[in-house]
Design a protein around this motif. Structure first.
Motif, PDB file in Angstrom:
ATOM      1  N   VAL A   1       0.843  -1.328  -0.016  1.00 45.07           N
ATOM      2  CA  VAL A   1      -0.018  -0.187  -0.295  1.00 45.07           C
ATOM      3  C   VAL A   1       0.870   1.383   0.011  1.00 45.07           C
ATOM      4  O   VAL A   1       0.668   2.144  -0.657  1.00 45.07           O
ATOM      5  CB  VAL A   1      -0.922   0.109   1.350  1.00 45.07           C
ATOM      6  CG1 VAL A   1      -1.832   1.374   1.517  1.00 45.07           C
ATOM      7  CG2 VAL A   1      -2.282  -1.031   1.093  1.00 45.07           C
ATOM      8  N   GLN A   2       1.707   1.391   0.663  1.00 46.32           N
ATOM      9  CA  GLN A   2       2.740   2.367   0.879  1.00 46.32           C
ATOM     10  C   GLN A   2       3.485   2.822  -0.192  1.00 46.32           C
ATOM     11  O   GLN A   2       3.969   3.803  -0.605  1.00 46.32           O
ATOM     12  CB  GLN A   2       3.948   2.288   2.191  1.00 46.32           C
ATOM     13  CG  GLN A   2       3.100   2.451   3.617  1.00 46.32           C
ATOM     14  CD  GLN A   2       3.943   2.062   4.437  1.00 46.32           C
ATOM     15  OE1 GLN A   2       5.245   1.537   4.430  1.00 46.32           O
ATOM     16  NE2 GLN A   2       3.456   2.347   5.849  1.00 46.32           N
ATOM     17  N   THR A   3       3.751   1.591  -1.035  1.00 44.60           N
ATOM     18  CA  THR A   3       4.545   1.772  -2.468  1.00 44.60           C
ATOM     19  C   THR A   3       3.556   2.010  -3.605  1.00 44.60           C
ATOM     20  O   THR A   3       3.953   1.690  -4.574  1.00 44.60           O
ATOM     21  CB  THR A   3       5.513   0.750  -2.717  1.00 44.60           C
ATOM     22  OG1 THR A   3       4.730  -0.483  -2.626  1.00 44.60           O
ATOM     23  CG2 THR A   3       6.707   0.775  -1.597  1.00 44.60           C
ATOM     24  N   SER A   4       2.201   2.299  -3.319  1.00 44.48           N
ATOM     25  CA  SER A   4       1.265   2.454  -4.276  1.00 44.48           C
ATOM     26  C   SER A   4       1.143   1.145  -5.284  1.00 44.48           C
ATOM     27  O   SER A   4       1.031   0.997  -6.272  1.00 44.48           O
ATOM     28  CB  SER A   4       1.187   3.605  -5.271  1.00 44.48           C
ATOM     29  OG  SER A   4       1.313   4.698  -4.362  1.00 44.48           O
TER      30      SER A   4
ATOM     31  N   GLU B   1      -4.672  -4.709  -0.851  1.00 40.35           N
ATOM     32  CA  GLU B   1      -3.977  -5.538   0.160  1.00 40.35           C
ATOM     33  C   GLU B   1      -4.894  -6.771   0.560  1.00 40.35           C
ATOM     34  O   GLU B   1      -4.403  -7.573   1.330  1.00 40.35           O
ATOM     35  CB  GLU B   1      -3.641  -4.638   1.351  1.00 40.35           C
ATOM     36  CG  GLU B   1      -4.599  -4.036   2.192  1.00 40.35           C
ATOM     37  CD  GLU B   1      -5.276  -2.733   1.694  1.00 40.35           C
ATOM     38  OE1 GLU B   1      -5.637  -2.253   2.754  1.00 40.35           O
ATOM     39  OE2 GLU B   1      -5.244  -2.495   0.457  1.00 40.35           O
ATOM     40  N   GLY B   2      -6.080  -6.763  -0.001  1.00 34.54           N
ATOM     41  CA  GLY B   2      -7.031  -7.649   0.679  1.00 34.54           C
ATOM     42  C   GLY B   2      -6.401  -9.399   0.604  1.00 34.54           C
ATOM     43  O   GLY B   2      -6.436 -10.019   1.383  1.00 34.54           O
ATOM     44  N   PRO B   3      -5.855  -9.527  -0.704  1.00 36.56           N
ATOM     45  CA  PRO B   3      -5.314 -11.085  -0.793  1.00 36.56           C
ATOM     46  C   PRO B   3      -4.369 -11.350   0.063  1.00 36.56           C
ATOM     47  O   PRO B   3      -4.340 -12.427   0.773  1.00 36.56           O
ATOM     48  CB  PRO B   3      -4.906 -11.370  -2.103  1.00 36.56           C
ATOM     49  CG  PRO B   3      -5.744 -10.115  -2.802  1.00 36.56           C
ATOM     50  CD  PRO B   3      -5.808  -8.882  -2.314  1.00 36.56           C
ATOM     51  N   LEU B   4      -3.426 -10.422   0.306  1.00 37.63           N
ATOM     52  CA  LEU B   4      -2.347 -10.597   1.555  1.00 37.63           C
ATOM     53  C   LEU B   4      -2.960 -10.549   2.979  1.00 37.63           C
ATOM     54  O   LEU B   4      -2.512 -11.506   3.810  1.00 37.63           O
ATOM     55  CB  LEU B   4      -1.298  -9.406   1.390  1.00 37.63           C
ATOM     56  CG  LEU B   4      -0.032  -9.799   0.190  1.00 37.63           C
ATOM     57  CD1 LEU B   4       0.832  -8.230   0.328  1.00 37.63           C
ATOM     58  CD2 LEU B   4       0.770 -10.893   0.557  1.00 37.63           C
ATOM     59  N   LEU B   5      -3.973  -9.974   3.076  1.00 37.14           N
ATOM     60  CA  LEU B   5      -4.659  -9.705   4.337  1.00 37.14           C
ATOM     61  C   LEU B   5      -5.381 -11.135   4.823  1.00 37.14           C
ATOM     62  O   LEU B   5      -5.365 -11.850   5.845  1.00 37.14           O
ATOM     63  CB  LEU B   5      -5.615  -8.668   4.741  1.00 37.14           C
ATOM     64  CG  LEU B   5      -4.706  -7.362   4.839  1.00 37.14           C
ATOM     65  CD1 LEU B   5      -5.575  -6.154   5.027  1.00 37.14           C
ATOM     66  CD2 LEU B   5      -3.738  -7.322   5.753  1.00 37.14           C
ATOM     67  N   ALA B   6      -6.100 -11.522   3.791  1.00 37.76           N
ATOM     68  CA  ALA B   6      -6.798 -12.712   3.721  1.00 37.76           C
ATOM     69  C   ALA B   6      -5.636 -14.127   3.971  1.00 37.76           C
ATOM     70  O   ALA B   6      -6.027 -15.123   4.726  1.00 37.76           O
ATOM     71  CB  ALA B   6      -7.477 -13.149   2.469  1.00 37.76           C
ATOM     72  N   ALA B   7      -4.514 -13.947   3.173  1.00 39.12           N
ATOM     73  CA  ALA B   7      -3.518 -15.026   3.452  1.00 39.12           C
ATOM     74  C   ALA B   7      -3.103 -15.055   4.986  1.00 39.12           C
ATOM     75  O   ALA B   7      -2.997 -16.061   5.531  1.00 39.12           O
ATOM     76  CB  ALA B   7      -2.236 -14.827   2.532  1.00 39.12           C
ATOM     77  N   ALA B   8      -2.803 -13.820   5.560  1.00 39.50           N
ATOM     78  CA  ALA B   8      -2.407 -13.701   6.816  1.00 39.50           C
ATOM     79  C   ALA B   8      -3.465 -14.245   7.924  1.00 39.50           C
ATOM     80  O   ALA B   8      -3.156 -15.024   8.583  1.00 39.50           O
ATOM     81  CB  ALA B   8      -2.166 -12.210   7.181  1.00 39.50           C
ATOM     82  N   LYS B   9      -4.692 -14.224   7.426  1.00 43.96           N
ATOM     83  CA  LYS B   9      -5.568 -14.756   8.349  1.00 43.96           C
ATOM     84  C   LYS B   9      -5.874 -16.397   8.441  1.00 43.96           C
ATOM     85  O   LYS B   9      -6.121 -17.052   9.175  1.00 43.96           O
ATOM     86  CB  LYS B   9      -7.087 -14.209   7.833  1.00 43.96           C
ATOM     87  CG  LYS B   9      -7.485 -12.885   8.184  1.00 43.96           C
ATOM     88  CD  LYS B   9      -8.849 -12.665   7.865  1.00 43.96           C
ATOM     89  CE  LYS B   9      -9.177 -11.207   7.848  1.00 43.96           C
ATOM     90  NZ  LYS B   9     -10.410 -10.692   7.154  1.00 43.96           N
TER      91      LYS B   9
END
Length: 189
Positions: free
Chosen positions: A96-99, A174-182
Motif C-alpha cells: 500500500v505504501q508503495t502504491s 492488500e486484501g489477498p495478503l490480509l486474507a493469506a495472513a488470516k
C-alpha cells in the motif's frame, strides 16, 4: 569506471527494478546503464559475464532481503504462526505504501521467466524458495513439528505468500495478503 562510489549498487538497484517491472527479456543492458547513470565499463567491471551474472546477483540479493525479513520476524515472534502473520501483514502495508509498485512476487519475474532460459538461473531461483522455506521449516521443527510436516507446511506458506502477493499487485488491493495472513493459523495450527 565510474567515479561514483556506489555505481555497483546503482546498477543493481536499477537492474532489479527493471527486471521486476519489465521482465528479464525486455530489459537490456543499455537501458540498465542509462537508467543507473553508470558508464558501460562499470557494468562490465562488476558483472563481466553480462546480463545473466547481473540477474544472478539480483536474485541472490532479493533472496537475502526477504530471508532476513523472515528471520527477523521469526526471532522476535512468539511462534512461527505469529511471525508469518506479521510478515505477511507487513508486506501488505509495504504494498500500500508503495502504491503497489515497489514489491513484486519473486516467482513472477525470476522463477517463471528465467527458469526456462538458463539452468544456472533456475537453480538460483530454486535455492531462493528453499532458503525461505528453510527459515520457516527450522522454526516449526524447533516448535516440535516433525521434519516432513514442517517442510510441507513451509512450502505451502511460501506458496500462499507468493500467490497472495501476486493477487495483491494485480488487484492493487492488500486484501489477498490480509486474507493469506488470516489463513496462516489454519495452515500452521
Amino acid at each position: 569506471m565510474s567515479n561514483k562510489p556506489n555505481s555497483r549498487e546503482a546498477i543493481l538497484d536499477t537492474a532489479s527494478r527493471l527486471f521486476f517491472t519489465q521482465g528479464y527479456h525486455a530489459t537490456g543492458l543499455n537501458q540498465i546503464i542509462k537508467d543507473s547513470d553508470s558508464p558501460k565499463g562499470s557494468l562490465y567491471h562488476y558483472f563481466p559475464k553480462g546480463k545473466e551474472e547481473l540477474a544472478l546477483t539480483c536474485i541472490n540479493r532479493t533472496s537475502e532481503v526477504v530471508a532476513q525479513k523472515l528471520r527477523n520476524h521469526i526471532e522476535i515472534s512468539g511462534s512461527t504462526t505469529e511471525a508469518m502473520v506479521e510478515f505477511i501483514q507487513g508486506m501488505a502495508m509495504d504494498a500500500v505504501q508503495t502504491s503497489f509498485k515497489g514489491i513484486v512476487p519473486f516467482s513472477f519475474w525470476l522463477a517463471v521467466e528465467t527458469s526456462c532460459i538458463s539452468e544456472e538461473l533456475r537453480s538460483a531461483c530454486q535455492s531462493v524458495f528453499k532458503d525461505w522455506q528453510d527459515v520457516v521449516m527450522l522454526r516449526l521443527m524447533e516448535e516440535g513439528v516433525e521434519e516432513r510436516s514442517a517442510a510441507d507446511k513451509a512450502s505451502v506458506v511460501i506458496s500462499l505468500f507468493e500467490g497472495a502477493l501476486l493477487q495483491t499487485l494485480t488487484y492493487r488491493d492488500e486484501g489477498p495478503l490480509l486474507a493469506a495472513a488470516k489463513m496462516i493459523p489454519v495452515l500452521l495450527g
